[in-house]
Design a protein around this motif. Structure first.
Motif, mmCIF file in Angstrom:
data_model
loop_
_atom_site.group_PDB
_atom_site.id
_atom_site.type_symbol
_atom_site.label_atom_id
_atom_site.label_comp_id
_atom_site.label_asym_id
_atom_site.label_seq_id
_atom_site.Cartn_x
_atom_site.Cartn_y
_atom_site.Cartn_z
ATOM 1 N N PHE A 1 0.332 -1.062 -0.357
ATOM 2 C CA PHE A 1 -0.008 -0.127 0.204
ATOM 3 C C PHE A 1 0.864 1.800 0.101
ATOM 4 O O PHE A 1 2.387 1.165 0.833
ATOM 5 N N ILE B 1 -11.729 -4.596 2.453
ATOM 6 C CA ILE B 1 -12.095 -4.871 0.779
ATOM 7 C C ILE B 1 -11.456 -6.001 0.086
ATOM 8 O O ILE B 1 -11.959 -6.956 0.337
ATOM 9 N N GLU C 1 0.222 4.016 5.287
ATOM 10 C CA GLU C 1 -1.271 3.221 5.857
ATOM 11 C C GLU C 1 -2.905 4.133 5.809
ATOM 12 O O GLU C 1 -3.411 2.707 6.033
ATOM 13 N N ALA C 2 -2.880 4.563 5.625
ATOM 14 C CA ALA C 2 -4.630 4.945 5.236
ATOM 15 C C ALA C 2 -5.108 4.301 4.552
ATOM 16 O O ALA C 2 -6.174 4.054 4.014
ATOM 17 N N THR C 3 -4.213 4.412 3.240
ATOM 18 C CA THR C 3 -4.909 3.084 1.934
ATOM 19 C C THR C 3 -5.144 1.760 2.308
ATOM 20 O O THR C 3 -5.363 1.835 2.077
ATOM 21 N N LYS C 4 -4.340 1.749 3.354
ATOM 22 C CA LYS C 4 -4.198 -0.125 4.033
ATOM 23 C C LYS C 4 -5.593 -0.040 4.527
ATOM 24 O O LYS C 4 -6.512 -0.695 4.671
ATOM 25 N N ARG C 5 -5.649 0.723 5.663
ATOM 26 C CA ARG C 5 -6.778 0.550 6.247
ATOM 27 C C ARG C 5 -8.363 0.589 5.202
ATOM 28 O O ARG C 5 -9.301 0.618 5.739
ATOM 29 N N ARG C 6 -7.847 2.054 4.568
ATOM 30 C CA ARG C 6 -9.652 1.773 3.527
ATOM 31 C C ARG C 6 -9.517 0.415 2.543
ATOM 32 O O ARG C 6 -10.726 -0.120 2.305
ATOM 33 N N LEU C 7 -8.492 -0.275 1.531
ATOM 34 C CA LEU C 7 -8.495 -1.096 1.097
ATOM 35 C C LEU C 7 -8.688 -2.370 1.978
ATOM 36 O O LEU C 7 -8.939 -3.577 1.074
#
Length: 93
Positions: free
Chosen positions: A65, A77, A68-74
């Motif tokens: 990712f 899913i 970390e923000a992208t990791k938390r979002r994706l």
């Protein structure tokens, strides 16, 4: 996000495939030093930090990712998608 899931899928369907190996992750140090989370894709879908042996034969599935923000979002899913694949394959679909 970048994911190479070939080794994970190969294990799920119990058929060999050409998969990534640790040497394919030559930019791993650069990514992790820049703060990009790079995780292993395990059977339990816990996504631990990538810690595969640095050899020429280990098949590796990973997901990286940008932060970390992208990791938390994706990651939720991706986890749900892979769990759905696992269940569908287990039922023979």
């Amino acid at each position: 996000m970048c994911a190479d899931l070939r080794a994970w899928i190969s294990r799920e369907i119990r058929k060999p495939t050409i998969a990534s190996h640790p040497y394919d992750l030559c930019a791993l140090l650069v990514a992790t030093e820049a703060g990009a989370p790079v995780l292993a894709v395990d059977r339990e879908l816990t996504f631990p930090p990538l810690a595969e042996p640095l050899d020429l034969t280990t098949d590796v599935s990973f997901v990286a990712f940008t932060n970390e923000a992208t990791k938390r979002r994706l990651l939720p899913i991706l986890r749900k998608t892979l769990a759905t694949f696992h269940e569908a394959f287990r039922r023979g679909r």
